[in-house]
Design a protein around this motif. Structure first.
Motif, mmCIF file in Angstrom:
data_model
loop_
_atom_site.group_PDB
_atom_site.id
_atom_site.type_symbol
_atom_site.label_atom_id
_atom_site.label_comp_id
_atom_site.label_asym_id
_atom_site.label_seq_id
_atom_site.Cartn_x
_atom_site.Cartn_y
_atom_site.Cartn_z
ATOM 1 N N MET A 1 0.840 -1.205 0.000
ATOM 2 C CA MET A 1 0.000 0.000 0.000
ATOM 3 C C MET A 1 0.872 1.252 0.000
ATOM 4 O O MET A 1 1.936 1.296 0.615
ATOM 5 N N ALA A 2 0.440 2.249 -0.687
ATOM 6 C CA ALA A 2 1.236 3.464 -0.838
ATOM 7 C C ALA A 2 1.352 4.197 0.494
ATOM 8 O O ALA A 2 0.507 4.034 1.368
ATOM 9 N N PRO A 3 2.404 4.982 0.663
ATOM 10 C CA PRO A 3 2.530 5.747 1.901
ATOM 11 C C PRO A 3 1.356 6.713 2.050
ATOM 12 O O PRO A 3 0.824 7.220 1.064
ATOM 13 N N ASP A 5 -0.352 10.081 3.078
ATOM 14 C CA ASP A 5 0.013 11.482 3.208
ATOM 15 C C ASP A 5 -0.569 12.059 4.492
ATOM 16 O O ASP A 5 -1.559 11.589 5.009
ATOM 17 N N LYS A 6 0.055 13.125 4.959
ATOM 18 C CA LYS A 6 -0.382 13.691 6.231
ATOM 19 C C LYS A 6 -1.827 14.191 6.197
ATOM 20 O O LYS A 6 -2.504 14.209 7.199
ATOM 21 N N PHE A 7 -2.290 14.572 5.019
ATOM 22 C CA PHE A 7 -3.646 15.129 4.971
ATOM 23 C C PHE A 7 -4.726 14.055 4.968
ATOM 24 O O PHE A 7 -5.854 14.304 5.295
ATOM 25 N N SER A 8 -4.342 12.849 4.553
ATOM 26 C CA SER A 8 -5.377 11.837 4.410
ATOM 27 C C SER A 8 -5.567 11.027 5.682
ATOM 28 O O SER A 8 -6.581 10.402 5.875
ATOM 29 N N ARG A 10 -6.450 11.388 8.670
ATOM 30 C CA ARG A 10 -7.120 11.977 9.820
ATOM 31 C C ARG A 10 -8.140 10.992 10.342
ATOM 32 O O ARG A 10 -8.816 10.302 9.604
ATOM 33 N N LYS A 163 -13.273 21.508 7.033
ATOM 34 C CA LYS A 163 -13.968 22.499 6.206
ATOM 35 C C LYS A 163 -13.771 22.249 4.714
ATOM 36 O O LYS A 163 -14.627 22.550 3.895
ATOM 37 N N GLY A 164 -12.605 21.719 4.379
ATOM 38 C CA GLY A 164 -12.275 21.469 2.971
ATOM 39 C C GLY A 164 -13.267 20.530 2.295
ATOM 40 O O GLY A 164 -13.427 20.582 1.075
ATOM 41 N N GLN A 165 -13.928 19.680 3.054
ATOM 42 C CA GLN A 165 -14.888 18.746 2.460
ATOM 43 C C GLN A 165 -16.085 19.502 1.889
ATOM 44 O O GLN A 165 -16.529 19.228 0.778
ATOM 45 N N ALA A 168 -14.889 21.519 -1.133
ATOM 46 C CA ALA A 168 -14.687 20.710 -2.339
ATOM 47 C C ALA A 168 -16.040 20.355 -2.966
ATOM 48 O O ALA A 168 -16.189 20.334 -4.189
ATOM 49 N N GLN A 187 -19.887 10.924 6.346
ATOM 50 C CA GLN A 187 -18.656 10.890 7.141
ATOM 51 C C GLN A 187 -18.960 11.095 8.622
ATOM 52 O O GLN A 187 -18.275 10.572 9.493
ATOM 53 N N GLU A 265 -11.830 1.448 6.889
ATOM 54 C CA GLU A 265 -11.271 2.734 6.459
ATOM 55 C C GLU A 265 -10.013 2.564 5.631
ATOM 56 O O GLU A 265 -9.190 1.737 5.912
#
Lengths: 265, 246
Positions: A1-3, A5-8, A10, A163-165, A168, A187, A265
């Motif tokens: 599995m790919a590393p 990222d810090k944003f994903s 959560r 908030k970004g959700q 987007a 979510q 998840e």
């Protein structure tokens, strides 16, 4: 599995604890405590009628109706409270001032009045205007009370979504309500599931208060039996054990559900 | 369809948050098929201005036009205009509960009411275009940052926008992933997509940008083609800034 990222990576969690302690895998000690209590209570419920059939066998055959009623009150109340709670939560974050104000006042009022007083109030005070059956009064009061608590959980759950959700979703042309239904609430459900499970357990326990309105729940049935036979200690022992088994069973169920959600998840 | 209007026209745009003026009298024009890069120190208002172009932020005064639509008009159909303006965020903002394909198809399905089959065919084609044909059913958490950002680009493209906004699309990425995202952006630029990009990627600017806008303190200081702005900046503030980042 790919590393990742810090944003994903959560994972939001809100802690509310007034139900039973929900055990988690990594908390070995709690898990053992759960086992001891759960299987201990079951063992006692099996052994007591064997060791001393009188009065335990009679008590145990007398109670199932009450258990049924406790479930009916709990399930009806949680279903209605979830609906009220969802709208309360949405109201609490609404940009429409009047809606926001109504939801907030509702939560404040409910939180300031003990559930037992709310039960009396709805049954007797409202009973002056319309005659309500006991069960309806009981479920109404529980819904009224727990709707406010669940509202706070939904509010916290919705606000826990970054908030970004919403941005987007708006950016691809969705309306706010489409974004709420398709992006934010799905979510939110994940985030609120553990605390909602907790509230369900708390509600189950609080449902014993409805015995005061002569709704024939588990506690009420116990009282009826005890006052006829004077086996107070024995009866309430069984009543407490039954509550314990039910509560622990559901707390386990909630933790399993949570585990499954985390795994997906 | 008036053909000689610019695709995006930002006229005397001002945006303040309370007493803080984030954007002050900015003017930027993006022609059809043009790639415009906005650079500037952090806090210079470039992201805020970009967010005004699809009304995630509302201008305090000034006008923004997308073709013949005045985005800043009271009666403007914001949702329709947003469909035509794609946006890519610094933090990707993929929907974590949906697969890559789900992320790309949800816009067309919910907003445009595209039938599922059609939306999915289009979604697969778009994911293929950003090099993720094999990640169709992966969830955001299973993807690297670069892959997530490419899904985010495909998600915006799925609405078939007239213009794409990029808000620092590579600044949250590890260096080795920046290139894969920039390559996709270069591809879009080559295909003639109109793009307004907030970024400091000089390589991308030199390869694809028609114009570079330097902003500082909420103001547009200097606008010029990349080779001019980078090699021969006219104003001292631009020179100072470029000395920092080049």
């Amino acid at each position: 599995m790919a590393p990742i990222d810090k944003f994903s990576s959560r994972k939001t969690r809100i802690e509310v604890s007034d139900g039973a302690l929900i055990p988690e895998k990594e908390q070995r000690a709690t898990f053992t405590a759960w086992r001891i209590s759960f299987f201990g209570a079951i063992a006692l419920l099996v052994l007591l009628p064997l060791i001393s059939p009188e009065p335990y066998r009679r008590i145990i055959t007398f109670l199932p109706d009450g258990i049924m009623m406790t479930f009916i009150v709990t399930v009806l109340s949680i279903v209605f409270a979830l609906i009220v709670g969802l709208f309360t939560g949405l109201g609490r974050i609404s940009r429409i001032k009047i809606v926001n104000r109504i939801a907030t006042v509702y939560v404040e009022v409910v939180r300031g009045i003990p559930l037992l007083v709310q039960l009396f109030y709805i049954y007797y005070a409202l009973g002056k205007i319309v005659r309500v059956p006991r069960l309806v009064a009981a479920v109404t009061a529980m819904t009224f009370c727990y709707g406010a608590y669940l509202g706070e959980i939904f509010r916290a759950g919705i606000q826990a979504i970054p908030k970004g959700q919403m941005e987007a979703a708006l950016a691809i042309g969705m309306s706010r309500s489409q974004a709420m239904r398709r992006i934010i609430l799905p979510q939110t459900i994940r985030v609120v599931l553990p605390p909602v499970g907790n509230e369900f357990i708390a509600l189950l326990k609080d449902s014993s208060l409805v015995s005061i309105l002569a709704v024939a729940d588990l506690l009420r049935r116990g009282r009826e039996f005890a006052s006829k036979t004077f086996y107070y200690f024995e009866t309430y022992t069984v009543v407490a054990l039954v509550y314990l088994v039910i509560t622990l069973f559901f707390s386990k169920l909630v933790s399993l559900m949570e585990e499954r959600l985390n795994r997906r998840e | 369809m008036s053909s000689n209007r610019p695709r995006v026209k930002i006229v005397d745009a001002c945006k303040s948050f309370g007493k803080i003026e984030a954007v002050n009298n900015a003017n930027i024009t993006v022609e059809k098929g043009e790639v415009v890069l906005i650079i500037g120190p952090s806090g210079s208002g470039k992201s805020t201005l970009l967010r005004c172009v699809n009304r995630l932020e509302k201008l305090t005064s000034g006008e923004i036009w997308i073709d013949e639509d005045r985005l800043t008009a009271h009666h403007a159909d914001i949702r329709r205009i947003r469909e035509e303006v794609g946006m890519v965020f610094q933090s990707f903002n993929l929907f974590p509960h949906l697969s890559a394909l789900g992320n790309v198809t949800i816009g067309p399905r919910i907003v445009k009411k595209t039938p599922l089959n059609e939306a999915e065919d289009q979604g697969r084609a778009l994911l293929d275009r950003v090099g993720l044909a094999d990640k169709v059913s992966a969830y955001p958490e299973q993807l690297s940052g670069g892959q997530q950002q490419r899904v985010a680009i495909a998600r915006a493209l799925a609405m078939n926008p007239k213009v794409m906004l990029f808000d620092e699309p590579t600044s949250a990425l590890d260096p080795e992933m920046i290139k894969e995202v920039l390559d996709v952006m270069l591809l879009l630029a080559k295909d003639g997509m109109t793009m307004l990009v907030v970024s400091h990627e000089m390589g991308f600017a030199k390869a694809a940008a028609h114009k570079v806008v330097f902003m500082d303190n909420g103001e547009v200081i200097e606008t010029a083609p990349p080779e001019v702005l980078f090699n021969n900046p006219q104003l001292e503030r631009t020179q100072k800034f470029l000395a920092h980042i080049l």
